[in-house]
Write a protein that holds these residues in place. Sequence first.
Motif, PDB file in Angstrom:
ATOM      1  N   GLU A 292       4.112 -17.738  -4.913  1.00 43.60           N
ATOM      2  CA  GLU A 292       3.228 -17.770  -5.952  1.00 43.60           C
ATOM      3  C   GLU A 292       1.808 -16.851  -5.874  1.00 43.60           C
ATOM      4  OE1 GLU A 292       4.381 -22.442  -6.326  1.00 43.60           O
ATOM      5  OE2 GLU A 292       2.014 -22.017  -5.703  1.00 43.60           O
ATOM      6  N   ILE A 293       1.528 -16.693  -4.525  1.00 40.95           N
ATOM      7  CA  ILE A 293       0.455 -15.743  -4.438  1.00 40.95           C
ATOM      8  C   ILE A 293       0.872 -14.268  -4.442  1.00 40.95           C
ATOM      9  CG2 ILE A 293      -1.197 -14.940  -2.542  1.00 40.95           C
ATOM     10  CD1 ILE A 293      -1.426 -17.768  -1.419  1.00 40.95           C
ATOM     11  N   LEU A 294       2.156 -14.191  -3.736  1.00 40.96           N
ATOM     12  CA  LEU A 294       2.609 -12.630  -3.695  1.00 40.96           C
ATOM     13  C   LEU A 294       3.167 -12.282  -5.105  1.00 40.96           C
ATOM     14  CD1 LEU A 294       4.414 -12.570  -0.224  1.00 40.96           C
ATOM     15  CD2 LEU A 294       2.194 -12.030  -0.766  1.00 40.96           C
ATOM     16  N   SER A 295       3.260 -13.261  -6.102  1.00 48.46           N
ATOM     17  CA  SER A 295       3.824 -12.817  -7.416  1.00 48.46           C
ATOM     18  C   SER A 295       2.590 -12.518  -8.256  1.00 48.46           C
ATOM     19  CB  SER A 295       4.306 -14.104  -8.085  1.00 48.46           C
ATOM     20  OG  SER A 295       3.734 -15.095  -8.646  1.00 48.46           O
ATOM     21  N   MET A 296       1.440 -12.593  -7.582  1.00 43.33           N
ATOM     22  CA  MET A 296       0.338 -12.008  -8.747  1.00 43.33           C
ATOM     23  C   MET A 296       0.261 -10.513  -8.968  1.00 43.33           C
ATOM     24  SD  MET A 296      -2.639 -14.234  -6.446  1.00 43.33           S
ATOM     25  CE  MET A 296      -3.837 -13.227  -6.947  1.00 43.33           C
ATOM     26  N   LYS A 297      -0.180 -10.473 -10.266  1.00 40.57           N
ATOM     27  CA  LYS A 297      -0.057  -9.162 -10.505  1.00 40.57           C
ATOM     28  C   LYS A 297      -1.585  -8.471 -11.158  1.00 40.57           C
ATOM     29  CE  LYS A 297       4.731  -8.898 -11.866  1.00 40.57           C
ATOM     30  NZ  LYS A 297       5.765  -8.854 -12.985  1.00 40.57           N
ATOM     31  N   ALA A 298      -1.630  -7.448 -11.447  1.00 41.06           N
ATOM     32  CA  ALA A 298      -3.009  -6.842 -11.892  1.00 41.06           C
ATOM     33  C   ALA A 298      -3.264  -7.671 -13.260  1.00 41.06           C
ATOM     34  CB  ALA A 298      -2.940  -5.396 -12.410  1.00 41.06           C
ATOM     35  N   LEU A 354      -1.583   2.272  -4.960  1.00 42.47           N
ATOM     36  CA  LEU A 354      -0.378   2.153  -4.798  1.00 42.47           C
ATOM     37  C   LEU A 354       0.527   1.799  -5.975  1.00 42.47           C
ATOM     38  CD1 LEU A 354      -0.385  -0.151  -1.454  1.00 42.47           C
ATOM     39  CD2 LEU A 354       0.158   2.240  -1.833  1.00 42.47           C
ATOM     40  N   ARG A 355      -0.111   1.118  -6.831  1.00 39.59           N
ATOM     41  CA  ARG A 355       0.438   0.632  -8.190  1.00 39.59           C
ATOM     42  C   ARG A 355       0.694   1.784  -9.372  1.00 39.59           C
ATOM     43  NH1 ARG A 355      -3.101  -2.412 -11.106  1.00 39.59           N
ATOM     44  NH2 ARG A 355      -4.684  -2.532  -9.477  1.00 39.59           N
ATOM     45  N   GLU A 356      -0.257   2.633  -9.060  1.00 40.61           N
ATOM     46  CA  GLU A 356      -0.239   3.792 -10.041  1.00 40.61           C
ATOM     47  C   GLU A 356       0.932   4.780  -9.487  1.00 40.61           C
ATOM     48  OE1 GLU A 356      -3.043   7.673 -11.362  1.00 40.61           O
ATOM     49  OE2 GLU A 356      -3.958   6.099 -10.222  1.00 40.61           O
ATOM     50  N   THR A 357       1.139   4.786  -8.210  1.00 42.84           N
ATOM     51  CA  THR A 357       2.175   5.759  -7.718  1.00 42.84           C
ATOM     52  C   THR A 357       3.471   5.100  -7.869  1.00 42.84           C
ATOM     53  OG1 THR A 357       0.540   6.694  -6.054  1.00 42.84           O
ATOM     54  CG2 THR A 357       2.958   6.756  -5.411  1.00 42.84           C
ATOM     55  N   SER A 358       3.587   3.741  -7.760  1.00 38.27           N
ATOM     56  CA  SER A 358       4.978   3.193  -7.627  1.00 38.27           C
ATOM     57  C   SER A 358       5.438   2.629  -9.127  1.00 38.27           C
ATOM     58  CB  SER A 358       4.903   1.933  -6.699  1.00 38.27           C
ATOM     59  OG  SER A 358       4.165   1.009  -7.168  1.00 38.27           O
ATOM     60  N   GLY A 359       4.218   2.491 -10.110  1.00 42.20           N
ATOM     61  CA  GLY A 359       4.656   1.952 -11.442  1.00 42.20           C
ATOM     62  C   GLY A 359       5.094   0.009 -11.222  1.00 42.20           C
ATOM     63  N   ARG A 360       4.484  -0.220 -10.064  1.00 43.98           N
ATOM     64  CA  ARG A 360       4.304  -1.756  -9.905  1.00 43.98           C
ATOM     65  C   ARG A 360       3.188  -2.367 -10.206  1.00 43.98           C
ATOM     66  NH1 ARG A 360       9.405  -2.691  -6.979  1.00 43.98           N
ATOM     67  NH2 ARG A 360       8.752  -4.925  -7.079  1.00 43.98           N
TER      68      ARG A 360
END
Length: 608
Positions: A292-298, A354-360
Amino acid sequence: MTPRPRPIAQSSTWEEAPLSPWGRFGDDEWLLDIRTAGRRADQNRFNWAVPPPESSKISAGDHGRLIRATKHFLWSMHYDPPSGRKRSSPASIHQKAMVLRSIVEWMAKEGLARFAEIDPDAIERLSIWLRCRPSRAGKGNIATATITNYLLAIKDLYRQRGKLDDAPQVNPLPLETTYEAAGHTRATKGAIPFIPEPQAIAILAEALRWIEDHGDTIVMAETIRRDARAQGLLRGKRQASDYVRAALRLASLVGPSGEALGGAYAVRHAATHLVEACYIVIAGFVGMRVSEILSMKAGAIEYRPIGESGVNQAYVVARLFKTVDDPDGRVERWVAPAPVVRAVDLLERLSAPLRETSGREELFLVKNTQFGEIVPVTHMHMSLRINNFARHVHVPDHDGKPWPFSTHQFRKTFARFVARRDRTQLLGLAEHFKHASVAMTARGYVGSDFDLHSLIDHEARAETAAALDRLLAAKRLGGKMGERIVAGNARFRGRAGEQVRRDYVAFILEETDLRIHACDYGWCVFQQETSRCGGELQPDEAGRAPAVCLTCANMVIEAKHAGYWRDRRRGNAALLPDANPMTAAVLNETIGQCERVLAQIGDDDGQD
């Protein structure tokens, strides 16, 4: 959008039945549709194209037929499970496939060419073989829980025999359950431990210190490092590190241990540990599972009004995977205290590049060192990182050795912490959760997480059992209930009374709803009819206080609480010299209470 598998009615055979959007049950390599956050990529694949073991006593053709029969069985567990059982999820299929591939290997070595040849004698040999197998960690043999999983697979093959071409035709365990055959009892099953109190306090305190006192500094240093490196790369790769050092030295930032954040290595090292501190704070203060913690998103923090109070409550938004049919999980919300809101904010700022570079969108991302790919952090990686953080901040040893932290221990420790009802700590939690009462904190903030409710109840029972065992064996106790216990517990004391005491505690837990509630100055053996605080189901925190509890028939004080009463006596004594006569009378009464309690529990040293 992920395509849905075709329904079984459109498949001509079980081998053509969809396993996932990318494969069928008859394939030699399975690509499973498992989207639980934190799983490694290899845990979504399974390869059936394995040769027979070197010592095989069956032919390659027989080995291939066993593999095919195994796939057929797993298909049946997914599309047509035994009556009353849920159909196996992709993650469950992967776990069962691992078990069955090992069973097929054992059968090949035993000369068993078909599952139909498995009988009780074969099960006995399988059990002996399993008990001799080493664990993955190399520390002793495999757990009885693992043996149970193997035997359950055989039992399920027998239950599904009418739907399969090859399955055991006689009950492989006619006289005992899989648990009994595996030797899986309360004594042998083990459990994920809670973190011992000194280690839990140490790691949570350090994690809080990192995010509250040094989080902004580390994020600033990481931003300076990243921007300076980008400028340096425009002038050539060799000059990038020079730009970074110059920019960081100009900023003169200091890390949590007083170290200068003057180079790229020091800054990246601190940023890595800050992410770990954020995970520890979220896990320790909310009790969420690692997936659940690792599923957190922006944007994981959401504010919602509390009724018509005009006050907004912060929530962590993440996905719940356990017991949920949707492979993407179900969106859920957990009440977020202030430190958790702070931790999520730091994670969003640290993960932004990292999110900007990967699109994740995930907050827990890492750059794969082998391929340079930005990927989500896995369960295993996070466990390793928590232990790295513990070593870095010098969490004290437990019994002379470093405590081996794991992700799920924080959930267990959180449950135990709530179950113990420590008054001072719950008041702190209530403030963080912005609750109107401590009772709301103790009961309400786990939301729809019924598994955590169950875990909290389990820990409450364990805490009650441990307290009862000590109190029944004690020779000196304070409080009115403590005096009654000491007057009648002679038969429970000493080595001769150990078994009697254990049997009595077991009887109390099984046959009554008695719970012992902790506070920082004693125990409440709660009984509503004699409660002075006005509690109905448990002590009322609003009415609970040392002076009230000392007049209550439910109160027990033991030697472990002596520190509180010594401090209370010392604090009141320090106020006496400057007190007016009325205040002095109140202070002397409180000091007298403390001295009477300390005399009752045998702590008459350290007189102030």
